[in-house]
Design an enzyme around this catalytic site. Structure first.
Site, PDB file in Angstrom:
ATOM      1  N   ARG A   1      -6.437  -0.169  -8.981  1.00  0.00           N
ATOM      2  CA  ARG A   1      -5.437  -1.007  -9.646  1.00  0.00           C
ATOM      3  C   ARG A   1      -5.389  -0.641 -11.126  1.00  0.00           C
ATOM      4  NH1 ARG A   1      -4.847  -7.083  -7.103  1.00  0.00           N
ATOM      5  NH2 ARG A   1      -3.645  -6.370  -5.316  1.00  0.00           N
TER       6      ARG A   1
ATOM      7  N   GLN B   1       0.367   2.163 -10.030  1.00  0.00           N
ATOM      8  CA  GLN B   1       1.129   1.022  -9.514  1.00  0.00           C
ATOM      9  C   GLN B   1       2.183   1.440  -8.497  1.00  0.00           C
ATOM     10  OE1 GLN B   1       2.607  -1.015 -12.981  1.00  0.00           O
ATOM     11  NE2 GLN B   1       0.802  -2.320 -13.146  1.00  0.00           N
TER      12      GLN B   1
ATOM     13  N   ASP C   1       0.709   1.928  -4.937  1.00  0.00           N
ATOM     14  CA  ASP C   1      -0.073   0.817  -4.397  1.00  0.00           C
ATOM     15  C   ASP C   1       0.540   0.282  -3.100  1.00  0.00           C
ATOM     16  OD1 ASP C   1      -1.533  -1.458  -3.893  1.00  0.00           O
ATOM     17  OD2 ASP C   1      -1.401  -2.261  -5.914  1.00  0.00           O
TER      18      ASP C   1
ATOM     19  N   SER D   1       0.295  -3.600  -2.415  1.00  0.00           N
ATOM     20  CA  SER D   1       1.301  -4.414  -3.082  1.00  0.00           C
ATOM     21  C   SER D   1       2.655  -4.304  -2.389  1.00  0.00           C
ATOM     22  CB  SER D   1       1.433  -3.996  -4.556  1.00  0.00           C
ATOM     23  OG  SER D   1       0.270  -4.338  -5.276  1.00  0.00           O
TER      24      SER D   1
ATOM     25  N   TYR E   1      -9.078  -8.348  -7.768  1.00  0.00           N
ATOM     26  CA  TYR E   1      -8.996  -9.060  -6.492  1.00  0.00           C
ATOM     27  C   TYR E   1      -9.791 -10.367  -6.573  1.00  0.00           C
ATOM     28  CZ  TYR E   1      -7.325  -4.653  -4.491  1.00  0.00           C
ATOM     29  OH  TYR E   1      -6.606  -3.520  -4.225  1.00  0.00           O
TER      30      TYR E   1
END
Length: 379
Positions: free
Chosen positions: A122, A127, A130, A133, A230
């Site tokens: 992360r 991003q 990911d 996500s 997390y």
């Protein structure tokens, strides 16, 4: 270099690791893309659409995988697929390493370089890669749609000549990507939304979406999150205080959506049987953690069941219930992951094995398990 997209073999998997749009990008990188016939059928991506994007269509998985330098998949390769891959091939997929350690050893024995996309660090530059996500975002949305379809009443307030219908009350456990999307979707549909999370830092995000945030006071000096952002497992004292707060709040809720997961561990139990018994008849619980044991012990993976007058929705592969969008987003994640690894001049893989993104996702290399969390003494 040849990049293969085989058809998914796991039962119930509707997604595919490439879309026609992603194939165009892969071809522009100088790759020879080969897609197994029918690979995109569940996502409504036809063989013809892949051909128009520049891919070749293979008649079988063996034809697609033969001599492939790179393999993109949604789920980990089967034994049959492993047997058809050449040693040294790069495989990127959602591999569930903690739950399938024997499979990780099989990847090493097959001599492939296996990358677990769900282990993506992360960090800012990752991003766009990911997959957790991108897929969780859709799962959070779909959870609310499933809840609304199951719930026997309307979600928004409705004022009619015959009287007023009160809005539904929706309670979301976990304010990660899935939880925040669930909150936003439920608010758009007119429900009164509350949410909870062990991370106090997410309170502002919850409130910005128009929901109320509830939580017990955290243990002193405990942020409730890991270094990767997390949610972490909390102390027994925190769990007791949280359970008492939730038990009182949940009695008044019509719909509960649970999204709480702890990487590498079974899903924490947040909604007990006693809490379910306290809920109003006709209430709905959607357990997005059901594949890892569930946030409610009464949930059943792959089933919609009724217990104590409450309907528990335990769909698996929830993002895959929106296969076209889930596949498109996942395919973009893969393209964004691969693009920096290809040398623009030679068109060959040029992987920096010390890069944080590589060390974070690489499970096996040169016949060995190399990820620190999976080696002896790891998590």
């Amino acid at each position: 270099m040849k990049l293969a997209i085989p058809k998914e073999t796991q039962e119930g998997e509707t997604r595919v690791a490439a879309s026609p749009d992603s194939v165009k990008k892969l071809v522009s990188l100088g790759l020879d893309v080969v897609v197994e016939t029918g690979a995109g059928a569940h996502a409504n991506f036809s063989d013809e659409a892949y051909k128009e994007a520049g891919a070749a269509i293979a008649a079988s998985a063996g034809d697609a995988l033969k001599e492939a330098d790179i393999v993109f998949k949604v789920r980990g390769p089967s034994d049959s697929e492993l047997g058809q891959m050449k040693k040294g091939a790069m495989v990127a997929a959602i591999l569930n390493p903690y739950g399938n350690r024997d499979r990780v050893k099989a990847y090493a024995d097959a001599g492939i370089n296996a990358f677990a996309m769900e282990f993506m660090p992360r960090i800012t530059r990752a991003q766009s890669m990911d997959v957790l996500s991108s897929q969780s975002n859709l799962a959070g949305y779909k959870a609310v749609i499933d809840a609304a379809a199951t719930y026997g009443r309307a979600l928004p307030m409705m004022m009619t000549a015959a009287g007023t219908i009160a809005p539904a009350r929706v309670f979301v456990f976990g304010a990660g990507v899935a939880g925040l999307q669930a909150i936003a979707t439920a608010k758009r549909m007119g429900a009164i939304v509350t949410a909870t999370d062990v991370r106090a830092a997410v309170a502002e995000q919850v409130k910005s979406l128009g929901a109320d945030f509830i939580m017990v006071e955290a243990d002193e000096g405990d942020s409730g999150e890991t270094s990767g952002g997390y949610a972490k497992e909390m102390s027994e004292d925190y769990k007791r205080r949280q359970a008492a707060l939730i038990a009182e709040h949940i009695k008044k809720q019509d719909i509960v959506i649970t999204t709480a997961l702890i990487p590498g561990r079974p899903a924490p139990v947040l909604v007990t049987e006693e809490m379910v018994q306290s809920m109003k008849p006709g209430s709905v619980i959607v357990d997005l953690a059901v594949e890892q044991g569930g946030n409610c012990p009464l949930s059943e993976a792959g089933k919609v069941v009724e217990k104590h007058g409450v309907t528990l929705v335990g769909h698996t592969n929830v993002a895959g219930r929106l296969p076209a969008d889930a596949s498109s987003l996942y395919a973009r994640n893969l393209v964004n992951f691969l693009t920096p690894l290809i040398d623009k001049e030679s068109g060959q893989l040029a992987i920096d094995w010390e890069d944080e993104i590589i060390t974070g996702t690489l499970l096996t290399k040169d016949g060995a398990v190399v990820h620190s969390a999976l080696q002896e003494g790891g998590a």
